[in-house]
Scaffold this motif. Sequence first.
Motif, mmCIF file in Angstrom:
data_model
loop_
_atom_site.group_PDB
_atom_site.id
_atom_site.type_symbol
_atom_site.label_atom_id
_atom_site.label_comp_id
_atom_site.label_asym_id
_atom_site.label_seq_id
_atom_site.Cartn_x
_atom_site.Cartn_y
_atom_site.Cartn_z
ATOM 1 N N MET A 1 -63.844 31.564 -31.552
ATOM 2 C CA MET A 1 -64.575 31.623 -30.298
ATOM 3 C C MET A 1 -65.552 32.788 -30.385
ATOM 4 O O MET A 1 -65.184 33.900 -30.738
ATOM 5 C CB MET A 1 -63.595 31.808 -29.149
ATOM 6 N N SER A 2 -66.786 32.519 -30.032
ATOM 7 C CA SER A 2 -67.809 33.557 -30.107
ATOM 8 C C SER A 2 -67.825 34.391 -28.828
ATOM 9 O O SER A 2 -67.366 33.955 -27.764
ATOM 10 C CB SER A 2 -69.177 32.923 -30.328
ATOM 11 N N VAL A 8 -70.497 33.591 -21.443
ATOM 12 C CA VAL A 8 -71.114 32.508 -20.664
ATOM 13 C C VAL A 8 -70.053 31.765 -19.860
ATOM 14 O O VAL A 8 -70.256 31.442 -18.682
ATOM 15 C CB VAL A 8 -71.904 31.551 -21.585
ATOM 16 N N THR A 9 -68.906 31.514 -20.465
ATOM 17 C CA THR A 9 -67.833 30.801 -19.762
ATOM 18 C C THR A 9 -67.292 31.609 -18.599
ATOM 19 O O THR A 9 -67.101 31.078 -17.500
ATOM 20 C CB THR A 9 -66.690 30.452 -20.741
ATOM 21 N N LEU A 10 -67.063 32.898 -18.812
ATOM 22 C CA LEU A 10 -66.543 33.751 -17.728
ATOM 23 C C LEU A 10 -67.524 33.840 -16.567
ATOM 24 O O LEU A 10 -67.130 33.733 -15.396
ATOM 25 C CB LEU A 10 -66.206 35.141 -18.258
ATOM 26 N N LEU A 11 -68.800 34.005 -16.879
ATOM 27 C CA LEU A 11 -69.807 34.092 -15.811
ATOM 28 C C LEU A 11 -69.950 32.759 -15.072
ATOM 29 O O LEU A 11 -70.052 32.735 -13.838
ATOM 30 C CB LEU A 11 -71.152 34.533 -16.393
ATOM 31 N N THR A 12 -69.944 31.668 -15.813
ATOM 32 C CA THR A 12 -70.053 30.349 -15.181
ATOM 33 C C THR A 12 -68.844 30.068 -14.298
ATOM 34 O O THR A 12 -68.989 29.593 -13.164
ATOM 35 C CB THR A 12 -70.211 29.247 -16.247
ATOM 36 N N ALA A 13 -67.656 30.358 -14.798
ATOM 37 C CA ALA A 13 -66.439 30.131 -14.007
ATOM 38 C C ALA A 13 -66.451 30.971 -12.736
ATOM 39 O O ALA A 13 -66.063 30.496 -11.659
ATOM 40 C CB ALA A 13 -65.199 30.426 -14.839
ATOM 41 N N ALA A 55 -63.826 25.381 -12.180
ATOM 42 C CA ALA A 55 -63.902 26.775 -12.636
ATOM 43 C C ALA A 55 -62.632 27.161 -13.378
ATOM 44 O O ALA A 55 -62.686 27.776 -14.453
ATOM 45 C CB ALA A 55 -64.140 27.700 -11.447
ATOM 46 N N ALA A 56 -61.487 26.777 -12.837
ATOM 47 C CA ALA A 56 -60.214 27.067 -13.500
ATOM 48 C C ALA A 56 -60.130 26.341 -14.842
ATOM 49 O O ALA A 56 -59.656 26.905 -15.837
ATOM 50 C CB ALA A 56 -59.046 26.657 -12.601
ATOM 51 N N GLY A 57 -60.626 25.116 -14.887
ATOM 52 C CA GLY A 57 -60.626 24.351 -16.126
ATOM 53 C C GLY A 57 -61.480 24.999 -17.202
ATOM 54 O O GLY A 57 -61.123 24.987 -18.389
ATOM 55 N N LEU A 58 -62.600 25.578 -16.802
ATOM 56 C CA LEU A 58 -63.421 26.290 -17.778
ATOM 57 C C LEU A 58 -62.661 27.476 -18.368
ATOM 58 O O LEU A 58 -62.728 27.732 -19.578
ATOM 59 C CB LEU A 58 -64.722 26.782 -17.131
ATOM 60 N N LEU A 59 -61.921 28.174 -17.517
ATOM 61 C CA LEU A 59 -61.138 29.320 -17.995
ATOM 62 C C LEU A 59 -59.996 28.869 -18.907
ATOM 63 O O LEU A 59 -59.762 29.463 -19.957
ATOM 64 C CB LEU A 59 -60.594 30.125 -16.816
ATOM 65 N N VAL A 60 -59.310 27.807 -18.519
ATOM 66 C CA VAL A 60 -58.238 27.273 -19.360
ATOM 67 C C VAL A 60 -58.820 26.803 -20.692
ATOM 68 O O VAL A 60 -58.180 26.918 -21.744
ATOM 69 C CB VAL A 60 -57.485 26.134 -18.640
ATOM 70 N N THR A 108 -72.800 26.489 -20.773
ATOM 71 C CA THR A 108 -71.449 26.725 -21.267
ATOM 72 C C THR A 108 -71.035 25.650 -22.258
ATOM 73 O O THR A 108 -70.478 25.936 -23.321
ATOM 74 C CB THR A 108 -70.444 26.791 -20.091
ATOM 75 N N LEU A 109 -71.311 24.391 -21.899
ATOM 76 C CA LEU A 109 -70.981 23.293 -22.822
ATOM 77 C C LEU A 109 -71.784 23.403 -24.118
ATOM 78 O O LEU A 109 -71.251 23.157 -25.197
ATOM 79 C CB LEU A 109 -71.235 21.951 -22.146
ATOM 80 N N ALA A 110 -73.044 23.771 -24.004
ATOM 81 C CA ALA A 110 -73.903 23.872 -25.195
ATOM 82 C C ALA A 110 -73.431 25.009 -26.114
ATOM 83 O O ALA A 110 -73.301 24.818 -27.324
ATOM 84 C CB ALA A 110 -75.348 24.088 -24.783
ATOM 85 N N VAL A 111 -73.156 26.163 -25.535
ATOM 86 C CA VAL A 111 -72.696 27.301 -26.329
ATOM 87 C C VAL A 111 -71.330 27.002 -26.932
ATOM 88 O O VAL A 111 -71.047 27.349 -28.079
ATOM 89 C CB VAL A 111 -72.683 28.603 -25.497
#
Length: 115
Positions: A1-2, A8-13, A55-60, A108-111
């Motif tokens: 994981m980069s 990006v995931t944390l900010l998006t969530a 949002a929770a799913g992105l974190l998981v 987020t999906l792209a990164v």
Amino acid sequence: MSTAYLIVTLLTAAWIGFSGFSLLRRAPFVAQPLTEYGVPRSWWTWLGVAKAAGAAGLLVGLAVPAIGVLAGTCLVLYFVGAVITVLRARSYKTVAFPLLYLAPVVATLAVGSAA
């Protein structure tokens, strides 16, 4: 994981989670446009829960990538539906708002796919 994917995931969530929380508490800056767009009040709780779950799913997804991809895909569908709702309500001046939520989910999906 980069590191980029993590940030990006944390900010998006956080952004989507804030939006879901604001909808669940019926914040005026969220409730007034929904009323103008003709979204039934009976849907508001479910829409807020969907955002919060996404949002929770992105974190998981940081631990279980398949969940993150699924959550991101569902959020893309959610916000495409929001754009369509705004356009159907002919509120062209506010169409940028759902796009401001859609863009970070797509990023987020792209990164994530590049990582």
